[in-house]
Design a protein around this motif. Sequence first.
Motif, mmCIF file in Angstrom:
data_model
loop_
_atom_site.group_PDB
_atom_site.id
_atom_site.type_symbol
_atom_site.label_atom_id
_atom_site.label_comp_id
_atom_site.label_asym_id
_atom_site.label_seq_id
_atom_site.Cartn_x
_atom_site.Cartn_y
_atom_site.Cartn_z
ATOM 1 N N TYR A 1 0.750 -1.377 -0.311
ATOM 2 C CA TYR A 1 -0.017 0.060 -0.007
ATOM 3 C C TYR A 1 0.775 1.163 -0.155
ATOM 4 N N GLN A 2 1.917 1.192 0.578
ATOM 5 C CA GLN A 2 2.805 2.328 0.714
ATOM 6 C C GLN A 2 3.320 2.491 -0.672
ATOM 7 N N THR A 3 3.691 1.398 -1.251
ATOM 8 C CA THR A 3 4.129 1.470 -2.564
ATOM 9 C C THR A 3 3.271 2.187 -3.739
ATOM 10 N N MET A 4 1.917 1.972 -3.435
ATOM 11 C CA MET A 4 1.038 2.544 -4.552
ATOM 12 C C MET A 4 1.026 3.805 -4.238
ATOM 13 N N GLY A 5 1.227 4.535 -2.848
ATOM 14 C CA GLY A 5 1.244 5.745 -2.744
ATOM 15 C C GLY A 5 2.449 6.320 -3.543
ATOM 16 N N LEU A 6 3.692 5.737 -3.384
ATOM 17 C CA LEU A 6 4.934 6.150 -3.840
ATOM 18 C C LEU A 6 5.044 6.093 -5.385
ATOM 19 N N LEU A 7 4.144 5.197 -5.968
ATOM 20 C CA LEU A 7 4.139 5.335 -7.485
ATOM 21 C C LEU A 7 3.315 6.520 -7.947
ATOM 22 N N ARG A 8 2.300 6.887 -7.229
ATOM 23 C CA ARG A 8 1.414 7.892 -7.366
ATOM 24 C C ARG A 8 2.322 8.985 -7.597
ATOM 25 N N ALA A 9 2.995 9.361 -6.384
ATOM 26 C CA ALA A 9 3.799 10.728 -6.290
ATOM 27 C C ALA A 9 4.915 10.618 -7.325
ATOM 28 N N PHE A 10 5.579 9.465 -7.571
ATOM 29 C CA PHE A 10 6.687 9.745 -8.788
ATOM 30 C C PHE A 10 5.934 9.889 -10.167
ATOM 31 N N TRP A 11 4.935 9.439 -10.265
ATOM 32 C CA TRP A 11 4.298 9.739 -11.806
ATOM 33 C C TRP A 11 4.061 11.143 -11.801
ATOM 34 N N GLU A 12 3.372 11.819 -10.705
ATOM 35 C CA GLU A 12 3.142 13.254 -10.822
ATOM 36 C C GLU A 12 4.234 13.987 -10.802
ATOM 37 N N HIS A 13 5.411 13.870 -10.273
ATOM 38 C CA HIS A 13 6.651 14.538 -10.518
ATOM 39 C C HIS A 13 7.561 14.086 -11.643
ATOM 40 N N GLY A 14 6.837 13.155 -12.477
ATOM 41 C CA GLY A 14 7.845 12.777 -13.668
ATOM 42 C C GLY A 14 8.915 11.724 -13.422
ATOM 43 N N VAL A 15 8.960 11.442 -12.197
ATOM 44 C CA VAL A 15 10.035 10.192 -11.896
ATOM 45 C C VAL A 15 9.561 8.835 -12.189
ATOM 46 N N ARG A 16 10.488 8.059 -13.217
ATOM 47 C CA ARG A 16 9.996 6.943 -13.727
ATOM 48 C C ARG A 16 10.548 5.797 -12.850
ATOM 49 N N VAL A 17 9.447 4.652 -12.996
ATOM 50 C CA VAL A 17 9.782 3.390 -12.152
ATOM 51 C C VAL A 17 9.900 2.279 -13.098
ATOM 52 N N PRO A 18 11.070 1.688 -13.326
ATOM 53 C CA PRO A 18 12.381 1.529 -12.612
ATOM 54 C C PRO A 18 13.342 2.369 -13.152
ATOM 55 N N ASP A 19 13.171 3.158 -14.241
ATOM 56 C CA ASP A 19 14.148 3.790 -14.877
ATOM 57 C C ASP A 19 15.123 4.775 -13.817
#
Length: 346
Positions: free
Chosen positions: A257-275
Amino acid sequence: MPATRPPSMADVAARAGVSHQTVSRVLNGHAYVRPATRDRVMLAIEELGYRPNQAARTLVTARTATVGILTTGTTHFGPASTVLAIEAAARTEGYFVSVASLTGYDPETVRSLTDQLINQGVDGVLVVAAQQEVMRLIDDLAPGVPVVAVAARGDIPPDSRIRYVQVDQALGGTLATEHLLALGHTRIVHVAGPSGWYDADQRADAYVAAMTARGLEPRVIPAGGWSAREGYEVGRALAPEIASGTGPTALFAGNDYQTMGLLRAFWEHGVRVPDDVAVVGFDDIDGSGYLVPALTTVRQPFAALGEAAMHALLDHWSAPDGGEGGVVGVIPPELVVRESTAAPRA
């Protein structure tokens, strides 16, 4: 047979051509019944649609075939999944469950709910509690029935009569961290679960040990809870660091669940996972393989955990004087590698 009453044990005995006592032995799992006789009795039970009278069996065996589950935080994925797994395992063994969910962690509440379960006549109590304060309160209780706890506890009192089964949380933390290290990451952050939870503490300790063993500096960020919202807030704080190239290249989160929030925050800031940053979760919740990207995570074997807990209770009944307490079952978790992890950019 009169149609106005349900079939009785005497009816089963007459249909199978055996005595009333033989039917009773079959129903109670007595070992000294010949297989052919057992088969005839079971066939008669099936043909007649016989259902044992639980009240009558309780009078004979002094057991209710009911176990109590004292649980905390049933809305959290781990405890809720554990309770469901125990219920399924209990049903397989022919037991019903009575669930009591704690609304507070004070001594009065813990004792009151435990007493309620005991007053229902449960044959034993299974405690599902990852919080340290709750288990320390359980230590002081003397319920008069066997107690099995599902908790990754490391501070078990030496004279405890409670039996423990647990998922190896430390191994899970090691698997997650070592996976990222093997990919070549050296700047790895752990987003920790709430303090005072055995699971969170053991996962964090394992991460710190794995990093220290490689001569790397660990960095633990307390999220304050298990939710996606708390993971999101951590992700918002870390995103500028990661985007600038000065932050971590990999994250090991306390749960999915924490990871879901991390992914959302990174997407909003243009941070790519896993690049730009690799991400590992914990639990393998339903749907984690369908996130974008699909989540690498540590799977907890809840079905095996529920079976181990129920078997520990069954063994408790059969052991002389209830047997000794302590850890009687440790279930290893499994690393599930998906698309959210990759080697760091060169």
